[in-house]
Write a protein that holds these residues in place. Structure first.
Motif, PDB file in Angstrom:
ATOM      1  N   MET A  27       0.860  -1.174   0.000  1.00  0.00           N
ATOM      2  CA  MET A  27       0.000   0.000   0.000  1.00  0.00           C
ATOM      3  C   MET A  27       0.900   1.229   0.000  1.00  0.00           C
ATOM      4  N   ILE A  28       0.650   2.135  -0.914  1.00  0.00           N
ATOM      5  CA  ILE A  28       1.492   3.310  -1.023  1.00  0.00           C
ATOM      6  C   ILE A  28       0.641   4.569  -0.910  1.00  0.00           C
ATOM      7  N   GLN A  29       1.222   5.587  -0.290  1.00  0.00           N
ATOM      8  CA  GLN A  29       0.534   6.861  -0.112  1.00  0.00           C
ATOM      9  C   GLN A  29       1.139   7.903  -1.070  1.00  0.00           C
ATOM     10  N   PRO A  30       0.394   8.930  -1.393  1.00  0.00           N
ATOM     11  CA  PRO A  30       0.944   9.996  -2.250  1.00  0.00           C
ATOM     12  C   PRO A  30       2.185  10.618  -1.612  1.00  0.00           C
ATOM     13  N   GLY A  31       3.207  10.849  -2.434  1.00  0.00           N
ATOM     14  CA  GLY A  31       4.434  11.454  -1.946  1.00  0.00           C
ATOM     15  C   GLY A  31       5.454  10.491  -1.389  1.00  0.00           C
ATOM     16  N   VAL A  32       5.166   9.193  -1.412  1.00  0.00           N
ATOM     17  CA  VAL A  32       6.116   8.180  -0.923  1.00  0.00           C
ATOM     18  C   VAL A  32       7.040   7.789  -2.078  1.00  0.00           C
ATOM     19  N   GLN A  33       8.353   7.654  -1.789  1.00  0.00           N
ATOM     20  CA  GLN A  33       9.309   7.318  -2.842  1.00  0.00           C
ATOM     21  C   GLN A  33       9.079   5.893  -3.340  1.00  0.00           C
ATOM     22  N   ALA A  34       9.194   5.744  -4.670  1.00  0.00           N
ATOM     23  CA  ALA A  34       8.959   4.445  -5.291  1.00  0.00           C
ATOM     24  C   ALA A  34      10.210   3.922  -6.011  1.00  0.00           C
ATOM     25  N   PHE A  35      10.878   4.796  -6.758  1.00  0.00           N
ATOM     26  CA  PHE A  35      12.071   4.414  -7.513  1.00  0.00           C
ATOM     27  C   PHE A  35      13.075   5.563  -7.472  1.00  0.00           C
ATOM     28  N   ARG A  36      14.330   5.234  -7.830  1.00  0.00           N
ATOM     29  CA  ARG A  36      15.321   6.264  -8.115  1.00  0.00           C
ATOM     30  C   ARG A  36      15.848   6.021  -9.516  1.00  0.00           C
ATOM     31  N   VAL A  37      15.827   7.057 -10.340  1.00  0.00           N
ATOM     32  CA  VAL A  37      16.295   6.976 -11.721  1.00  0.00           C
ATOM     33  C   VAL A  37      17.495   7.907 -11.875  1.00  0.00           C
ATOM     34  N   THR A  38      18.565   7.387 -12.479  1.00  0.00           N
ATOM     35  CA  THR A  38      19.816   8.129 -12.607  1.00  0.00           C
ATOM     36  C   THR A  38      20.261   8.139 -14.060  1.00  0.00           C
ATOM     37  N   LYS A  39      20.734   9.296 -14.499  1.00  0.00           N
ATOM     38  CA  LYS A  39      21.302   9.423 -15.837  1.00  0.00           C
ATOM     39  C   LYS A  39      22.802   9.254 -15.723  1.00  0.00           C
ATOM     40  N   LEU A  40      23.320   8.102 -16.173  1.00  0.00           N
ATOM     41  CA  LEU A  40      24.709   7.750 -15.919  1.00  0.00           C
ATOM     42  C   LEU A  40      25.694   8.406 -16.873  1.00  0.00           C
ATOM     43  N   ASP A  41      25.223   8.974 -17.972  1.00  0.00           N
ATOM     44  CA  ASP A  41      26.155   9.516 -18.968  1.00  0.00           C
ATOM     45  C   ASP A  41      26.506  10.973 -18.714  1.00  0.00           C
TER      46      ASP A  41
END
Length: 363
Positions: A178-192
């Motif tokens: 169960m997830i609430q609004p504003g809770v972190q789900a993923f981290r995405v990184t631009k490696l280049d």
């Protein structure tokens, strides 16, 4: 007779003492004249570059923690850590049954009010209803349409999407959570697009400018250098640390580099093409004075020098030496001025590098 014997014995003793003293003096002279073995190297000419050297941890320029915009139960996770994603690509989906029902209800209400508004407009034009009643229906229709748009947006936001092209570097949710609004789900990184931030003492900041080339080395890839350039020099000095933040961006196409790597950074800010270079091992420093032992005709003579830039192998000599002179690199710590020396285990003098990077290490 006894007196004569005493005089003779005294003379013999004195002669013996003088002979022993002479032998000791000769031995000392022999020791003093003994040649001391040392290693030497030639003073050379070549290029040398000045660099500010520091350390930094690599960071991604573009990195985002993706938050859930609406609450609900995670129905499906679509990506895993390490996967490349595109901007707008769904990363996870929430259960949408309730959201679809809310959208259907909002659409139904909006459709009903739209029909009422068409009918009231026709009646109003024939002056059969008041303007107030007509305007009220019109406003209700606009509110219903806004409610329908909100329901559509909530349904759309039930999909957690990537904000830009990159790599999933962290997943914080699982299916069924169960997830609430504003809770972190993923981290995405631009490696280049990796950056290194250095905090340079204010006394050195006048040397560094945007565009200066950068060389980076990391423990993960020993013996290999990576390139980049300075892109920003913060115009403000941190009053607490007395440093200025300098940002270097690494060149693209270096996939070995990863965010979080600790590296040694050299910012190259000056170059001298025809410098006089002396081996670092030859330079002695005493009371802030630098000197070397120059070998000439089998004697080591101490000479004061003035140095400029330096790198891991050489000092640039501003005063005191000229190319071709021989200096002691090993064994000079116990030498005295004008001592007799013999060069041993001498290899060919190292050729001056085309470009020798110099370093002024921050304190």
């Amino acid at each position: 007779m006894q007196k004569l014997w005493g005089k003779t014995a005294g003379l013999a003793l004195i002669t013996l003492v003088l002979a022993l003293s002479a032998c000791e003096k000769k031995e000392e002279e022999k020791k003093e004249e003994a040649s001391i073995p040392v290693e030497v190297a030639a003073v050379t000419a070549g290029g040398i570059e000045a660099a500010y050297r520091g350390t930094a941890t690599l960071e991604a320029e573009d990195e985002a923690t993706v938050m859930a915009k609406t609450g609900g139960v995670i129905e499906q996770t679509l990506v895993e850590e390490g996967e490349r994603v595109r901007a707008g690509q769904p990363l996870a989906r929430l259960e949408t049954d309730k959201l679809k029902l809310e959208l259907a209800r909002a659409k139904s209400a909006a459709d009903k009010l739209a029909q009422d508004n068409v009918r009231n407009e026709s009646v109003y034009q024939r002056n059969l209803i008041s303007r107030e009643a007509y305007e009220r229906t019109k406003f209700e229709l606009e509110g219903a349409q806004a409610a329908m748009d909100l329901a559509q947006l909530a349904l759309k936001e039930s999909e957690i999407r990537a904000p830009f092209d990159g790599v999933v570097t962290a997943r914080y949710i699982k299916r069924g959570n169960m997830i609430q609004p504003g809770v972190q789900a993923f981290r995405v990184t631009k490696l280049d697009r990796l950056q290194a931030n250095l905090h340079v003492p204010e006394r050195d900041i006048h040397k560094l400018l945007a565009g200066h080339p950068v060389v980076l080395s990391v423990d993960a890839w020993p013996g290999k250098n990576f390139t980049g350039e300075v892109i920003r020099v913060n115009p403000v000095v941190d009053a607490q640390t007395g440093t200025v933040k300098v940002t270097a961006q690494m060149a693209p196409g270096q996939p070995e580099l990863k965010p979080g790597m600790f590296g040694r950074v050299e910012i190259l800010y000056d170059r001298r093409a025809n410098a006089i270079l002396v081996d670092r091992d030859a330079v002695l420093v005493e009371d802030a004075q630098q000197s070397v032992f120059v070998v000439d005709k089998g004697k080591a003579r101490r000479r004061a020098i003035k140095t400029g830039y330096s790198d891991t192998h050489n000092y640039e000599v501003l005063e005191g030496l000229k190319a071709g002179e021989q200096v002691v690199t090993t064994g000079q710590s116990n030498l005295k001025d004008d001592a007799k020396v013999t060069a041993v285990t001498v290899g060919a003098p190292p050729a001056a590098p085309v470009t020798a990077r110099a370093a002024e290490t921050k304190s």
